[in-house]
Design an enzyme around this catalytic site. Sequence first.
Site, PDB file in Angstrom:
ATOM      1  N   PHE A   1       0.854  -1.186   0.000  1.00 13.28           N
ATOM      2  CA  PHE A   1       0.000   0.000   0.000  1.00 13.28           C
ATOM      3  C   PHE A   1       0.891   1.238   0.000  1.00 13.28           C
ATOM      4  O   PHE A   1       1.850   1.313   0.760  1.00 13.28           O
ATOM      5  CB  PHE A   1      -0.927  -0.015   1.224  1.00 13.28           C
TER       6      PHE A   1
ATOM      7  N   GLY B   1      -8.824  11.629   6.523  1.00 14.99           N
ATOM      8  CA  GLY B   1      -9.876  12.320   7.247  1.00 14.99           C
ATOM      9  C   GLY B   1     -10.492  11.520   8.383  1.00 14.99           C
ATOM     10  O   GLY B   1     -11.430  11.992   9.024  1.00 14.99           O
TER      11      GLY B   1
ATOM     12  N   HIS C   1      -8.307   6.228  11.095  1.00 14.07           N
ATOM     13  CA  HIS C   1      -7.585   5.072  10.558  1.00 14.07           C
ATOM     14  C   HIS C   1      -6.070   5.248  10.656  1.00 14.07           C
ATOM     15  O   HIS C   1      -5.343   4.310  10.975  1.00 14.07           O
ATOM     16  CB  HIS C   1      -8.011   4.854   9.101  1.00 14.07           C
TER      17      HIS C   1
ATOM     18  N   PHE D   1      12.723   0.625  12.084  1.00 16.91           N
ATOM     19  CA  PHE D   1      11.426   1.210  11.747  1.00 16.91           C
ATOM     20  C   PHE D   1      11.589   2.193  10.591  1.00 16.91           C
ATOM     21  O   PHE D   1      11.989   3.334  10.782  1.00 16.91           O
ATOM     22  CB  PHE D   1      10.847   1.906  12.983  1.00 16.91           C
TER      23      PHE D   1
END
Length: 157
Positions: free
Chosen positions: A22, A86, A89, A114
């Site tokens: 993603f 917005g 999440h 990380f």
Amino acid sequence: MKVLEGAVAAPNAKIAVVIARFNSFINESLLEGALDALKRLGQVKEENITLVRVPGAYELPLVARRLAESKKYDGIVALGTVIRGGTAHFEYVAGEASSGLGQVAMNADIPVAFGVLTTENIEQAIERAGTKAGNKGAEAALVALEMVNLLAQIDAA
């Protein structure tokens, strides 16, 4: 006084790189930076690098844990990008990725670097993936190598 400090060169290190698909248009730049740092600066042989692709940043900790538990790797580099939207999440995904990867490092006693960008917008992510703000993928790879070497020094001390 004895000073322990990790070096970057780790030609025999076995490194797993876990990358989220993603936001791949940003993550692929992080990957390029990480692989360049591992090979060029860390002198890690290509055959000692394993690349694992996961759907998103939320899935990074589970796969990192499985890789750590396999005992086949000296360090893990986690790469991904979470961009604020917005809804809440962003907080959930960024928080779980961060805490989950930290837990893997502590529980499995393996460096987990990380390299997950958590940004307010796409522009910030692009800047941190190789333009104005450097390449955080490369930085994470160098952290992993330094920690691999530092832990080896601690074990030998």
